[in-house]
Design an enzyme around this catalytic site. Structure first.
Site, PDB file in Angstrom:
ATOM      1  N   ASP A 171      -4.657  -2.392   1.836  1.00 28.17           N
ATOM      2  CA  ASP A 171      -4.206  -2.252   0.449  1.00 28.17           C
ATOM      3  C   ASP A 171      -2.685  -2.102   0.463  1.00 28.17           C
ATOM      4  O   ASP A 171      -2.153  -1.001   0.402  1.00 28.17           O
ATOM      5  CB  ASP A 171      -4.878  -1.036  -0.198  1.00 28.17           C
ATOM      6  CG  ASP A 171      -4.508  -0.871  -1.671  1.00 28.17           C
ATOM      7  OD1 ASP A 171      -3.802  -1.749  -2.203  1.00 28.17           O
ATOM      8  OD2 ASP A 171      -4.901   0.133  -2.272  1.00 28.17           O
ATOM      9  N   TRP A 172      -1.996  -3.230   0.571  1.00 23.87           N
ATOM     10  CA  TRP A 172      -0.524  -3.260   0.580  1.00 23.87           C
ATOM     11  C   TRP A 172      -0.056  -3.526  -0.847  1.00 23.87           C
ATOM     12  O   TRP A 172      -0.211  -4.613  -1.359  1.00 23.87           O
ATOM     13  CB  TRP A 172      -0.052  -4.346   1.530  1.00 23.87           C
ATOM     14  CG  TRP A 172       1.438  -4.558   1.592  1.00 23.87           C
ATOM     15  CD1 TRP A 172       2.425  -3.889   0.917  1.00 23.87           C
ATOM     16  CD2 TRP A 172       2.118  -5.541   2.392  1.00 23.87           C
ATOM     17  NE1 TRP A 172       3.658  -4.373   1.236  1.00 23.87           N
ATOM     18  CE2 TRP A 172       3.508  -5.392   2.147  1.00 23.87           C
ATOM     19  CE3 TRP A 172       1.702  -6.522   3.287  1.00 23.87           C
ATOM     20  CZ2 TRP A 172       4.464  -6.198   2.761  1.00 23.87           C
ATOM     21  CZ3 TRP A 172       2.651  -7.324   3.905  1.00 23.87           C
ATOM     22  CH2 TRP A 172       4.012  -7.169   3.651  1.00 23.87           C
ATOM     23  N   GLU A 173       0.544  -2.508  -1.456  1.00 20.40           N
ATOM     24  CA  GLU A 173       1.005  -2.632  -2.841  1.00 20.40           C
ATOM     25  C   GLU A 173       2.527  -2.527  -2.898  1.00 20.40           C
ATOM     26  O   GLU A 173       3.054  -1.426  -2.944  1.00 20.40           O
ATOM     27  CB  GLU A 173       0.351  -1.553  -3.703  1.00 20.40           C
ATOM     28  CG  GLU A 173      -1.166  -1.608  -3.719  1.00 20.40           C
ATOM     29  CD  GLU A 173      -1.799  -0.591  -4.664  1.00 20.40           C
ATOM     30  OE1 GLU A 173      -1.128  -0.120  -5.612  1.00 20.40           O
ATOM     31  OE2 GLU A 173      -2.973  -0.250  -4.446  1.00 20.40           O
ATOM     32  N   PHE A 174       3.192  -3.634  -2.949  1.00 27.42           N
ATOM     33  CA  PHE A 174       2.778  -5.034  -2.876  1.00 27.42           C
ATOM     34  C   PHE A 174       3.812  -5.763  -2.027  1.00 27.42           C
ATOM     35  O   PHE A 174       4.976  -5.337  -1.976  1.00 27.42           O
ATOM     36  CB  PHE A 174       2.722  -5.679  -4.273  1.00 27.42           C
ATOM     37  CG  PHE A 174       1.614  -5.153  -5.137  1.00 27.42           C
ATOM     38  CD1 PHE A 174       0.308  -5.551  -4.921  1.00 27.42           C
ATOM     39  CD2 PHE A 174       1.890  -4.252  -6.152  1.00 27.42           C
ATOM     40  CE1 PHE A 174      -0.714  -5.075  -5.722  1.00 27.42           C
ATOM     41  CE2 PHE A 174       0.881  -3.773  -6.946  1.00 27.42           C
ATOM     42  CZ  PHE A 174      -0.429  -4.181  -6.737  1.00 27.42           C
ATOM     43  N   GLY A 222      -1.724   2.878  -3.163  1.00 26.51           N
ATOM     44  CA  GLY A 222      -0.613   2.803  -4.089  1.00 26.51           C
ATOM     45  C   GLY A 222       0.563   3.689  -3.736  1.00 26.51           C
ATOM     46  O   GLY A 222       1.701   3.389  -4.078  1.00 26.51           O
TER      47      GLY A 222
END
Length: 413
Positions: free
Chosen positions: A180-183, A141
Site C-alpha cells: 500500500d504505497w500512497e502514492f 496512508g
C-alpha cells in the site's frame, strides 16, 4: 479525450442499467434517523435509462454466470477489535495492517507491538471456522512515500526489501503480502514500481520452489483511478500489474474530506460533475488493461464530516467552515449510527452517488450504509470484478455492513 469520455459514458450507462434497475430512492428522499438492522429506502423512482445494445451486452462480463468473489478486510494492528473477535464467515481474506520498511536497512521493521500482535492475529484466525487467508500489508496512508521511492528505484534496496517481506511472511505464517504505497509521485516512480512488482513476483516464485510451499500471494492497494493528477500527472504500470499481481485493490474512497471547504460524498459511485467517482475509477482500471476479475474494489466503513457554514444549507456541496464530529473529520460507522440516533439527525440518500449523508445542527456526515453497500457490491458483481475489500475491521456496527456484502455475494452466486 472525447472518445475516452464517450467510452466511459457508455460504460456508465451499462452499469447503471444493471445496478439501478431495482433502485427505489430519489435524490430528495429524506429518511428518519437509522436504528438497525438497517434504513430501507421506500419511495419509488422511475429511471429513464437506455437499453444496452447487443454489442454492449456481449462485451461486459455481467452476462456471464457469476463466480465466488474475494471478500477482504484490513485489520489495523491498533484496532480495539481483538483478532479473536473477527467473524470470519463474512470474509475470505484478512490483511494485517501495517508493517513499514526501515529507512536504513530497507527490511521490514517488526516493532515490539507487532511481535505480540502478529502471532495473536495469526493464531486467532487459524483457529476459526471458516478459515480465511491472511496477508501482510506493507505501507499505509501514514507511511513514508519517499522511502518506497528509494526502495523501488534501486536494485539492491529492492532485493533487501523483497527478501525481508518473504522472510517475515513465512516466519509468521501469512498467505501473502500486500503493498500500500500512497502514492508514487511521478512516472519515474511508476516505472520503478513496475520493476518492483516483477522482481517481487520472481522472488515469491523462487522461494516457493525452494521451500516447496504454496507461493505467497502478491497484491497491491492503489489509487482509485489508474491515472491521476496531484502535483503532476502519472499512470500506474497496468501491464506489469496485470502480469505479476494476483489482484489490484483500488481504494474507492476519500474522494472528499477535510481538505475541501464543502460537503461531499467520499465514496460516490457516480459524480455527474467530475471524474472523482468509483464508476470513473474502476472504468479507468479496466480501460488500462487490468482484467475485471483482478480488480478488488475498496469500500469504506467510515464517513467524512464537516461543520456547515449555514445549517439551513445542508445538501451535498454545501459550504463548510471546518470538520465535524470525529477524529479530524473522520467518523467510523458505528459512531455514525450512534451520532445519528443521539442527535435525531436527518438522513438522506443520494441515488446518483449511491451514498448516504446526515445532518444535525451544523454537523454533516457523508458515509455508506447497508443499502448503499448492497448496491455497490452489486455494481462490483455486475462488472465481473474479483471482489471487494473493507477499510477497516473494528469500524462496523454489529457486522451490519460486512454481513451485507457476504449475503449479496452468496445470493448472487
Amino acid at each position: 479525450m472525447a472518445s475516452d469520455l464517450k467510452l466511459l459514458h457508455s460504460l456508465y450507462l451499462v452499469i447503471v442499467f444493471v445496478v439501478f434497475q431495482t433502485l427505489t430512492v430519489s435524490n430528495s428522499d429524506v429518511l428518519p434517523s437509522p436504528d438497525y438492522p438497517e434504513v430501507v429506502p421506500t419511495s419509488p423512482a422511475i429511471l429513464s435509462l437506455p437499453e444496452p445494445s447487443k454489442s454492449q451486452l456481449r462485451s461486459h462480463p455481467y452476462v456471464r454466470p457469476p463466480k465466488p468473489g474475494i471478500r477482504a478486510a484490513y485489520w489495523p494492528s491498533y484496532s480495539s477489535l481483538p483478532a479473536s473477535a473477527i467473524e470470519t464467515s463474512y470474509f475470505t481474506h484478512i490483511y494485517y495492517a501495517f508493517l513499514v520498511p526501515s529507512p536504513t536497512t530497507y527490511a521490514l521493521n517488526v516493532t515490539s507491538d507487532d511481535l505480540i500482535r502478529i502471532p495473536e492475529f495469526i493464531h486467532a484466525l487459524r483457529s476459526k471456522t471458516p478459515r480465511v487467508k491472511t496477508l501482510l500489508s506493507i505501507g499505509g496512508g501514514g507511511s513514508n512515500s519517499t522511502l518506497f521511492s528509494i526502495i523501488a528505484g534501486s536494485r539492491a534496496e529492492r532485493g533487501k526489501f523483497i527478501k525481508s517481506t518473504i522472510d517475515v511472511a513465512r516466519k509468521y505464517g501469512f498467505d501473502g503480502v500486500d503493498l500500500d504505497w500512497e502514492f508514487p509521485a511521478d512516472d519515474v516512480d511508476m516505472a520503478n514500481l513496475a520493476v518492483l512488482y516483477k522482481e517481487w513476483r520472481r522472488g515469491l516464485v523462487s522461494e516457493s520452489l525452494t521451500s516447496r510451499k504454496p507461493r505467497l500471494l502478491l497484491t497491491s492497494a492503489v489509487h482509485f483511478a489508474a491515472g491521476f493528477f496531484h502535483d503532476e500527472p502519472r499512470s500506474y504500470p497496468a501491464r506489469e500489474m496485470s502480469k505479476y499481481l494476483d489482484w489490484v485493490s483500488p481504494m474507492c474512497f476519500d474522494y472528499h474530506g477535510s481538505w475541501d471547504n464543502f460537503t461531499g460524498l467520499h465514496s460516490a459511485l457516480n459524480d455527474p460533475n467530475s471524474n472523482i467517482s468509483t464508476v470513473y475509477g474502476i472504468g479507468s482500471w479496466i480501460k488500462s488493461g487490468i482484467p475485471p476479475n483482478k480488480l478488488v474494489m475498496g469500500l469504506p466503513v467510515y464517513g467524512r464530516t464537516w461543520k456547515l457554514q449555514d445549517p439551513k444549507v445542508n445538501g451535498v456541496g454545501a459550504p463548510a467552515v471546518g470538520v465535524g464530529p470525529g477524529d479530524e473529520g473522520t467518523l467510523v460507522y458505528y459512531k455514525i449510527i450512534e451520532f445519528n440516533k443521539k442527535n435525531h439527525a436527518v438522513v438522506a440518500f443520494d441515488s446518483n452517488a449511491v451514498s448516504f449523508y446526515s445532518n444535525a445542527g451544523d454537523s454533516w456526515i457523508g458515509y455508506e450504509d447497508v443499502p448503499s453497500i448492497r448496491l455497490k457490491v452489486r455494481f462490483a458483481r455486475s462488472l465481473g470484478l474479483g471482489g471487494y475489500f473493507f477499510w477497516a475491521l473494528g469500524q462496523d456496527y454489529r457486522w451490519a455492513i460486512s454481513g451485507e456484502g457476504r449475503y449479496l455475494i452468496l445470493t448472487l452466486i
